[in-house]
Write an enzyme that holds these catalytic residues in place. Structure first.
Site, mmCIF file in Angstrom:
data_model
loop_
_atom_site.group_PDB
_atom_site.id
_atom_site.type_symbol
_atom_site.label_atom_id
_atom_site.label_comp_id
_atom_site.label_asym_id
_atom_site.label_seq_id
_atom_site.Cartn_x
_atom_site.Cartn_y
_atom_site.Cartn_z
ATOM 1 N N ASP A 1 -41.091 -48.079 18.922
ATOM 2 C CA ASP A 1 -41.048 -47.783 17.491
ATOM 3 C C ASP A 1 -41.081 -46.293 17.162
ATOM 4 O O ASP A 1 -41.438 -45.898 16.055
ATOM 5 C CB ASP A 1 -42.247 -48.464 16.815
ATOM 6 C CG ASP A 1 -43.565 -48.120 17.508
ATOM 7 O OD1 ASP A 1 -43.621 -47.087 18.198
ATOM 8 O OD2 ASP A 1 -44.541 -48.884 17.354
ATOM 9 N N GLU B 1 -39.964 -54.390 23.675
ATOM 10 C CA GLU B 1 -41.200 -54.428 22.873
ATOM 11 C C GLU B 1 -40.861 -54.681 21.396
ATOM 12 O O GLU B 1 -41.237 -53.925 20.499
ATOM 13 C CB GLU B 1 -42.028 -53.144 23.025
ATOM 14 C CG GLU B 1 -43.464 -53.282 22.554
ATOM 15 C CD GLU B 1 -44.228 -51.954 22.628
ATOM 16 O OE1 GLU B 1 -44.001 -51.077 21.799
ATOM 17 O OE2 GLU B 1 -45.062 -51.825 23.543
ATOM 18 N N GLU C 1 -43.971 -45.721 12.363
ATOM 19 C CA GLU C 1 -43.586 -46.689 13.390
ATOM 20 C C GLU C 1 -43.251 -48.067 12.829
ATOM 21 O O GLU C 1 -42.354 -48.749 13.327
ATOM 22 C CB GLU C 1 -44.698 -46.804 14.450
ATOM 23 C CG GLU C 1 -44.869 -45.561 15.321
ATOM 24 C CD GLU C 1 -45.707 -44.461 14.661
ATOM 25 O OE1 GLU C 1 -46.210 -44.666 13.535
ATOM 26 O OE2 GLU C 1 -45.841 -43.381 15.286
ATOM 27 N N HIS D 1 -54.033 -39.703 18.025
ATOM 28 C CA HIS D 1 -52.819 -38.951 17.714
ATOM 29 C C HIS D 1 -52.019 -39.451 16.521
ATOM 30 O O HIS D 1 -51.010 -38.857 16.152
ATOM 31 C CB HIS D 1 -51.894 -38.912 18.928
ATOM 32 C CG HIS D 1 -51.207 -40.225 19.207
ATOM 33 N ND1 HIS D 1 -50.108 -40.642 18.504
ATOM 34 C CD2 HIS D 1 -51.467 -41.216 20.081
ATOM 35 C CE1 HIS D 1 -49.710 -41.824 18.955
ATOM 36 N NE2 HIS D 1 -50.529 -42.198 19.907
ATOM 37 N N ARG E 1 -50.120 -40.254 13.139
ATOM 38 C CA ARG E 1 -49.790 -39.424 11.967
ATOM 39 C C ARG E 1 -50.610 -39.793 10.738
ATOM 40 O O ARG E 1 -50.995 -38.931 9.958
ATOM 41 C CB ARG E 1 -48.308 -39.567 11.640
ATOM 42 C CG ARG E 1 -47.430 -38.535 12.324
ATOM 43 C CD ARG E 1 -45.975 -38.690 11.876
ATOM 44 N NE ARG E 1 -45.178 -37.504 12.139
ATOM 45 C CZ ARG E 1 -44.779 -37.101 13.334
ATOM 46 N NH1 ARG E 1 -45.139 -37.773 14.409
ATOM 47 N NH2 ARG E 1 -44.045 -36.015 13.484
ATOM 48 N N HIS F 1 -54.038 -34.716 22.641
ATOM 49 C CA HIS F 1 -52.591 -34.796 22.405
ATOM 50 C C HIS F 1 -52.067 -33.417 22.012
ATOM 51 O O HIS F 1 -52.766 -32.639 21.374
ATOM 52 C CB HIS F 1 -52.355 -35.802 21.274
ATOM 53 C CG HIS F 1 -50.934 -36.242 21.114
ATOM 54 N ND1 HIS F 1 -49.965 -35.435 20.588
ATOM 55 C CD2 HIS F 1 -50.323 -37.413 21.406
ATOM 56 C CE1 HIS F 1 -48.814 -36.087 20.566
ATOM 57 N NE2 HIS F 1 -49.003 -37.304 21.054
#
Ligand code: UD1
Ligand code: UDP
Length: 388
Positions: free
Chosen positions: A100, A122, A136, A211, A213, A245
């Site tokens: 994604d 996936e 995503e 990590h 967003r 990250h």
């Protein structure tokens, strides 16, 4: 045997590389009727290269698109432009995208624009909340609309696709390829000292990654405060290790909030091999990562998920993972509980494998051959009940 067909793998970030590597290896086998070609966008640079090196994958094309603190728009723009050239030159029989990310979405759109069949690895993960995770959830919904064949990892992901009217014959339930990668790497002997990590005897290891967003700004600050309180409360008993990250939005906050604590170690993103062995050594894992949510239960490690919604409900239902959101109190309380309540800890530290059995790549290889008419046989599907 029919003529060889070309399968173009497109990916760009660390987790896509980890999850595509076993499928590429599967297609590199001599008996495969498909020849794999690899095009990386390099949406991630260092974190992608770490995985390529480990699995010895040499991309045929590298678009090298990463910029510091990049935007979603530049990722999509540069990927679409670069992929058009690759597809026109190679004319693949099928294109594979995973998961994604923005690279995956751009890959799917490129396949569609060039009328190349698209396989989505996936497929079917959903929160049905367009902002969580961002971007995503929309990337993967768009990929379902674009894809010709779909490889959901679990029965509930498959159900999501059926509810969205994806024809059953276009779906192959495979399990998640992350378990193939995990089983490969966890079986290798590895000394953490090679990665510069010394575990202190008598201390419980709490491993953390963040990590997403949608956590940037205030939520990430709350997560860090909870971690700081946890480190202070259990000083002398626990050590926190956080592979930070590379996203500058993450780095700045994490280093500022947690850089000074005696029992918090901030390290660079780890290669997959040491990271897996660190998960194995951990007492408790806190993470907002998709992949880590899948791996922790396979290793029997309780995980607290630092998100408000997850597209991976299976381990929660099994009782191995808990959703704790981005709320300082809740994170602090739930983690404290697992560090003090041994009955609760035992309940959660069961090994469950709802996500795969290590055979997902084999099934994907067979399914691609079936879809392309190279074999009459449909592969047997993944069954979590048998896997466990
Ligand atoms: C991306 C994916 C996310 C996935 C995550 C895995 C999108 C929109 N996001 O998020 O779905 O869960 O990867 O980690 O596709 N950077 C480096 N070196 C690296 C990697 C990143 O310096 O090897 C820095 C760069 O400044 C880059 C920034 O991190 O601009 C953000 O990278 P990006 O891929 O846009 O977002 P992620 O948060 O990594
Ligand atoms: N991982 C790694 N090194 C690290 C942190 C994570 O190799 O320092 C691995 C982890 O085992 C998992 C994958 O990276 O397989 C998850 O990547 P990430 O959390 O970046 O992305 P997500 O899965 O959330 O998309």
């Amino acid at each position: 045997m029919s003529e060889q067909k070309k399968a173009l793998f497109v990916f760009g970030t660390r987790p896509e590389a980890i999850k595509m590597a076993p499928v590429i290896k599967q297609l590199q086998r001599q008996d495969s009727p498909l020849t794999p070609l690899v095009a990386v966008t390099a949406q991630h640079r260092q974190m992608l290269d770490q995985v390529l090196n480990l699995f010895k994958i040499e991309p045929d094309y590298d678009l090298d698109i990463m910029e510091a603190d990049q935007t979603l728009t530049t990722i999509i723009n540069k990927s679409l432009t670069g992929l058009a050239e690759v597809i026109m030159r190679e004319k693949p029989d099928i294109l594979l995208a995973q998961g994604d990310t923005s690279t995956a979405f751009a890959a799917g759109l490129s396949a569609y624009y060039h009328r190349v069949p698209l396989a989505h690895v996936e497929a079917g993960l959903r929160t049905y909340d367009k902002w969580r995770p961002f971007p995503e959830e929309m990337n993967r919904q768009q990929l379902t609309a674009l894809a010709d064949i779909h490889f959901p990892p679990t029965a509930s992901a498959l159900d999501n696709l059926l509810k969205e009217n994806v024809p059953r014959e276009r779906i192959y339930l495979t399990g998640n390829t992350v378990i193939d990668a995990l089983l490969d790497v966890v079986g290798r002997k590895y000394d953490l000292a090679r990665a510069g990590i010394e575990l202190r005897p008598g201390r419980k290891l709490v491993l953390v990654t963040v990590h997403r967003r949608e956590s940037f700004g205030a939520p990430l600050l709350r997560i860090c405060r909870a971690l700081k309180r946890l480190a202070d409360k259990f000083a002398g008993e626990i050590d926190l290790i956080i592979p930070v990250h590379r996203n500058p939005q993450v780095r700045s906050v994490v280093y500022e909030q947690l850089g000074e604590s005696e029992n918090v170690t901030l390290v660079e993103p780890l290669d997959y091999e040491p990271f897996v062995h660190l998960m194995k050594a951990a007492y408790l894992i806190l993470s907002d990562s998709g992949g880590v949510q899948e791996e922790a239960p396979s290793l029997g490690k309780p995980a607290l998920v630092l998100r408000e919604k997850t597209e991976r409900p299976e381990a929660i239902t099994a009782g191995a993972v808990k959703l704790v959101g981005m709320d300082e109190e809740l994170i602090f309380n739930e983690a404290s509980r697992l560090l003090t309540d041994s009955a609760e800890y035992r309940r959660m530290s069961q090994v469950v494998n709802p996500y795969g059995d290590g055979q997902a790549s084999l099934r994907i290889g067979q399914a691609l051959a079936h879809y392309l008419g190279l074999t009459a046989e449909r592969p047997e599907e993944f069954d979590a009940a048998i896997a466990h």
